[in-house]
Design an enzyme around this catalytic site. Structure first.
Site, mmCIF file in Angstrom:
data_model
loop_
_atom_site.group_PDB
_atom_site.id
_atom_site.type_symbol
_atom_site.label_atom_id
_atom_site.label_comp_id
_atom_site.label_asym_id
_atom_site.label_seq_id
_atom_site.Cartn_x
_atom_site.Cartn_y
_atom_site.Cartn_z
ATOM 1 N N SER A 73 0.852 -1.182 0.000
ATOM 2 C CA SER A 73 0.000 0.000 0.000
ATOM 3 C C SER A 73 0.881 1.223 0.000
ATOM 4 O O SER A 73 2.038 1.145 0.401
ATOM 5 C CB SER A 73 -0.906 0.005 1.236
ATOM 6 O OG SER A 73 -1.785 1.102 1.210
ATOM 7 N N ARG A 82 -0.482 -4.201 -6.895
ATOM 8 C CA ARG A 82 -1.657 -4.805 -6.259
ATOM 9 C C ARG A 82 -2.900 -4.064 -6.723
ATOM 10 O O ARG A 82 -2.886 -2.836 -6.851
ATOM 11 C CB ARG A 82 -1.527 -4.692 -4.734
ATOM 12 C CG ARG A 82 -2.633 -5.377 -3.928
ATOM 13 C CD ARG A 82 -2.495 -6.876 -3.999
ATOM 14 N NE ARG A 82 -3.354 -7.562 -3.040
ATOM 15 C CZ ARG A 82 -4.597 -7.962 -3.305
ATOM 16 N NH1 ARG A 82 -5.158 -7.694 -4.473
ATOM 17 N NH2 ARG A 82 -5.293 -8.631 -2.391
ATOM 18 N N THR A 92 -6.506 1.920 4.933
ATOM 19 C CA THR A 92 -6.053 1.215 6.128
ATOM 20 C C THR A 92 -6.910 1.562 7.335
ATOM 21 O O THR A 92 -7.346 0.681 8.087
ATOM 22 C CB THR A 92 -4.569 1.536 6.410
ATOM 23 O OG1 THR A 92 -3.795 1.220 5.243
ATOM 24 C CG2 THR A 92 -4.056 0.713 7.576
ATOM 25 N N CYS A 110 -0.879 -7.588 -17.093
ATOM 26 C CA CYS A 110 -0.210 -8.248 -15.978
ATOM 27 C C CYS A 110 1.098 -7.541 -15.662
ATOM 28 O O CYS A 110 1.939 -7.363 -16.548
ATOM 29 C CB CYS A 110 0.063 -9.710 -16.294
ATOM 30 S SG CYS A 110 1.053 -10.543 -15.024
ATOM 31 N N CYS A 139 3.781 -14.856 -10.601
ATOM 32 C CA CYS A 139 2.607 -14.118 -10.124
ATOM 33 C C CYS A 139 2.871 -13.423 -8.795
ATOM 34 O O CYS A 139 3.333 -14.048 -7.837
ATOM 35 C CB CYS A 139 1.434 -15.082 -9.987
ATOM 36 S SG CYS A 139 -0.082 -14.320 -9.370
ATOM 37 N N CYS A 190 -1.544 -9.863 -7.707
ATOM 38 C CA CYS A 190 -2.190 -8.548 -7.810
ATOM 39 C C CYS A 190 -3.668 -8.661 -8.128
ATOM 40 O O CYS A 190 -4.427 -7.734 -7.862
ATOM 41 C CB CYS A 190 -1.485 -7.678 -8.845
ATOM 42 S SG CYS A 190 -1.805 -8.152 -10.562
ATOM 43 N N CYS A 236 -5.605 -9.885 -13.522
ATOM 44 C CA CYS A 236 -6.131 -10.768 -14.570
ATOM 45 C C CYS A 236 -7.559 -11.187 -14.260
ATOM 46 O O CYS A 236 -8.408 -11.284 -15.163
ATOM 47 C CB CYS A 236 -5.230 -11.983 -14.740
ATOM 48 S SG CYS A 236 -4.955 -12.941 -13.224
#
Length: 549
Positions: free
Chosen positions: A54, A303, A339, A495, A518, A521, A524
């Site tokens: 984040s 992410r 958050t 991606c 991978c 995130c 896809c």
């Protein structure tokens, strides 16, 4: 197969801020009532915080609702925001510094901290364990378990040691069932069990589709003379033009480090757009480059984030459990902060569960009272006041949408008597490749811009290569027969980790999935225009290992 099982009052899936806040508050309620409540938290990352990425600027006041001693503790809040700067990037070289008087008040950060949310989660985990919570990192919740009455019974921890051919390896270890009176799902954005729950119980009926952004983040060590600890920079405009939108950030942390990132709304239309390469271009803008030049890139990650807000927020209770935090979509996109809202949703969840369990509530019920508590909280008020932020940007564009949001937030306090809605799912906005020009991205210079593979290396991503692929295609033929023909198979570009490729195989095109790359995130699962890709959890402990993100 008959599996071993363990029983708890509450099982929490995901050791992020929402899940850990739930666990801590539950144990406090348990001790105050002098009645035992057993709580277990499972985390698919190799350690707590390993998968958390984040920005992040954090509003700390919510911690007063959890711990009255947090200010005197070893909590990793070290850098208080000193000042904000907001720029509109008019081109790759030009920009305009916006006067504070024209900035929506949601973008002011007085009293906030620049933090690593991963490190905050690690601190929360220590507090939870001290209160008696059992935390199991490295164990992925792979399946939902149900009672005969269709209520959630708990979760199944995924098997370990299954080869890509489906056969058991020498290291095979069967997963365990975790049963609970109530299960809380706090998996983060687009959690794969949360997604199933929303569909099964129709929790999003009457809501606009959830909308998403893809957030990139790097941490850099920069020369001391270029560092201004506590400075927060946000940007809009270039390179996100011609139907794409989002914004960038540059946060000056402690120890001559900065966090630089770009959030790209996943409703973009041009299938040739590469979010990763847009982020690389972003760092070359003079406003950003003057800070990064001469520095060293330390880490990389990406992410998805849920940005639909209140308009897209599903019903958060169902028979046998709750879905909270970013898994439900409580992020306040007007502030670009999730958050504090995730923690608050966990506190409300704990109050609902704790009081019910102490009063002798049976398991498997639908905790409808959660909704009332949510609607009476400051969390609902905050999300309501920002409900139009994203839809206005989508409807009117960056400039007019920004002007509307300034008026709505600064003049009406977010209570302008109109609610905008965006009813088109992000995947459905993808245009045909033939209708858009290809984008000529410059080659990475190795100084400010980099390639995908060297970036993934910095994310410390690891999966056992010989394991079942966790990226499932509903129809194996669609990537080539549909997506390649219509959209030039955009998975090659959206991606951020180089998982998907189209290669030549004996004169034919072949779709290749490099699942070991991978970084979890979920892009896809969100953006595939045919909705053919489903992301599920790989073996526990796999994926990125973010040390300070």
């Amino acid at each position: 197969m008959e599996r071993e099982s363990m029983e708890f009052d509450v099982v929490i899936v995901g050791a992020g801020p929402a899940g850990l806040a739930t666990a801590c508050r539950l144990m406090q309620i348990s001790k105050d009532a002098d009645k035992e409540i057993t709580v277990c938290v499972v985390e698919k990352g190799s350690e707590v915080g390993a998968h958390i990425l984040s920005g992040a600027v954090f509003e700390p006041d919510v911690l007063d609702e959890l711990f009255n001693d947090w200010r005197d503790s070893d909590i990793p809040l070290k850098t208080k925001v000193t000042h904000d700067e907001i720029y509109l990037f008019n081109s790759d070289t030009k920009s305009r510094l916006m006067p504070n008087s024209l900035v929506p008040k949601t973008m002011h950060n007085e009293g906030n901290y620049i933090i690593s949310v991963g490190n905050l989660a690690r601190w929360l985990a220590n507090r939870a364990e001290a209160l008696g919570v059992e935390i199991f990192p490295g164990f992925a919740a792979s399946e939902l378990l149900f009672n005969d009455d269709n209520s959630v019974k708990g979760i199944l921890i995924g098997d370990m040691g299954v080869g890509e051919n489906g056969q058991h390896k020498d290291s095979y270890m069967p997963g365990m069932e975790l049963h609970a009176k109530y299960t809380v799902f706090s998996e983060g954005c687009r959690g794969h069990l949360g997604k199933q729950l929303i569909q099964k119980y129709h929790l999003d009926n009457g809501k606009t589709p959830q909308h998403y952004g893809l957030g990139f983040k790097e941490i850099w060590k920069i020369p001391a003379e270029q560092h201004q600890q506590g400075k927060v920079v946000h940007t809009g405009g270039w390179p996100l033009v011609d139907g794409s939108s989002g914004g960038g950030f540059l946060y000056h942390m402690e120890d001559n480090q900065v966090a630089v990132g770009l959030i790209i709304d996943l409703n973009y239309k041009n299938p040739h757009l590469s979010p990763f390469d847009e982020f690389q271009r972003y760092k070359t803008h003079p406003v950003i480059a003057q800070t990064l030049t001469g520095g060293e890139r330390l880490s990389y990650g990406a992410r998805a984030l849920a940005k639909g807000g209140l308009n897209s927020l599903p019903k958060m209770s169902f028979p046998g459990g709750l879905i909270i935090g970013c898994n439900a979509g409580t992020l306040n996109f007007a502030k670009i902060k999730g958050t504090h809202t995730a923690i608050k949703s966990g506190i409300i969840a704990a109050k609902t569960l704790g009081e019910g369990l102490i009063a002798g509530l049976e398991g498997g019920k639908d905790l409808d009272c959660f909704q009332q508590r949510f609607e009476e909280s400051w969390l609902h008020e905050e999300l309501y006041s920002s409900r139009n932020f994203g839809p206005a940007m989508h409807k009117f564009g960056t400039l007019l949408g920004g002007a509307y949001n300034y008026i709505d937030q600064n003049w009406f306090g977010g209570k302008f008597p109109v609610t905008f809605r965006d009813n088109t799912p992000d995947y459905a906005t993808m245009g045909l490749a033939s209708d858009y020009n290809k984008i000529d991205y410059p080659k990475p210079d190795g100084k400010l811009s980099f390639d995908k593979l060297s970036s993934v290396y910095l994310s410390n991503t690891y999966h056992e290569e010989d394991q079942l692929c966790h990226l499932h295609l509903k129809d194996q033929s669609i990537p080539i027969s549909v997506n390649l023909v219509k959209f030039d198979e955009p998975a090659q570009r959206y991606c951020p980790a180089g998982v998907y490729e189209v290669v030549e195989d004996a004169g034919d095109k072949k779709f290749v999935i490099n699942g070991q790359n991978c970084i979890h995130c979920k892009t896809c699962d969100i953006k595939d225009p045919s909705q053919n890709i489903t992301w599920v959890t790989p073996e526990g402990g796999g994926g990125p290992n973010y040390p300070n993100m």
